[in-house]
Design a protein around this motif. Sequence first.
Motif, PDB file in Angstrom:
ATOM      1  N   UNK A  79      38.028  23.373  45.200  1.00 18.19           N
ATOM      2  CA  UNK A  79      38.517  24.069  44.026  1.00 18.19           C
ATOM      3  C   UNK A  79      38.017  25.510  44.082  1.00 18.19           C
ATOM      4  N   UNK A  80      38.815  26.452  43.615  1.00 15.16           N
ATOM      5  CA  UNK A  80      38.423  27.851  43.646  1.00 15.16           C
ATOM      6  C   UNK A  80      38.510  28.412  45.050  1.00 15.16           C
ATOM      7  N   UNK A  92      33.995  31.245  44.059  1.00 13.04           N
ATOM      8  CA  UNK A  92      34.505  31.826  42.818  1.00 13.04           C
ATOM      9  C   UNK A  92      35.627  30.967  42.262  1.00 13.04           C
ATOM     10  N   UNK A  93      35.791  31.083  40.962  1.00 12.66           N
ATOM     11  CA  UNK A  93      36.917  30.463  40.271  1.00 12.66           C
ATOM     12  C   UNK A  93      37.508  31.552  39.400  1.00 12.66           C
ATOM     13  N   UNK A  94      38.548  32.237  39.913  1.00 11.87           N
ATOM     14  CA  UNK A  94      39.155  33.356  39.205  1.00 11.87           C
ATOM     15  C   UNK A  94      38.417  34.648  39.481  1.00 11.87           C
ATOM     16  N   UNK A  95      39.060  35.780  39.102  1.00 10.60           N
ATOM     17  CA  UNK A  95      38.411  37.084  39.281  1.00 10.60           C
ATOM     18  C   UNK A  95      38.490  37.939  38.014  1.00 10.60           C
ATOM     19  N   UNK A 100      33.697  32.598  36.932  1.00 12.65           N
ATOM     20  CA  UNK A 100      32.413  32.199  37.496  1.00 12.65           C
ATOM     21  C   UNK A 100      32.335  32.488  38.993  1.00 12.65           C
ATOM     22  N   UNK A 101      31.150  32.893  39.435  1.00 14.17           N
ATOM     23  CA  UNK A 101      30.846  33.057  40.843  1.00 14.17           C
ATOM     24  C   UNK A 101      29.492  32.436  41.103  1.00 14.17           C
ATOM     25  N   UNK A 120      28.681  35.532  36.252  1.00  8.10           N
ATOM     26  CA  UNK A 120      29.923  35.667  35.493  1.00  8.10           C
ATOM     27  C   UNK A 120      30.504  37.050  35.741  1.00  8.10           C
ATOM     28  N   UNK A 121      31.814  37.083  35.992  1.00  6.48           N
ATOM     29  CA  UNK A 121      32.497  38.361  36.233  1.00  6.48           C
ATOM     30  C   UNK A 121      32.493  39.190  34.955  1.00  6.48           C
TER      31      UNK A 121
END
Length: 122
Positions: A79-80, A92-95, A100-101, A120-121
């Motif tokens: 996932x991610x 990472x999950x999203x940017x 979250x990283x 957290x981004x």
Amino acid sequence: MKIPAFLTLASTLLVSACASPPQEKADAPAPEAAASTATVHTYRCESGETIAAAYPSTDSARVEYKDRRDDMQIAVSGSGARYAGDDLEWWTKGISPGSEGILFRHLADGTTGERLEICEAS
């Protein structure tokens, strides 16, 4: 036998075109320039550290953490997005802001080791 002038000119142009080295496209950035123009995403970690991550291509990441920079390649993840370097992994999950990283140790056998940071981004 006299050779027409246009044939002489055409032959000269053909030979000179073949002798010229190929030129790069003016609008194509050099690989290192492409990496430096990648958007940098900043992550604030629970420990107070900051991680800056850039994605120069769809299969690579450049992660800056504690005065070091690691170039990583995309790796298999459930996932991610997971990027692995010599001794660090960046998941990472999203940017977007709030994404979250997580930074881990990357073990020699290719597996994920100890978790170093949760971020957290911003």
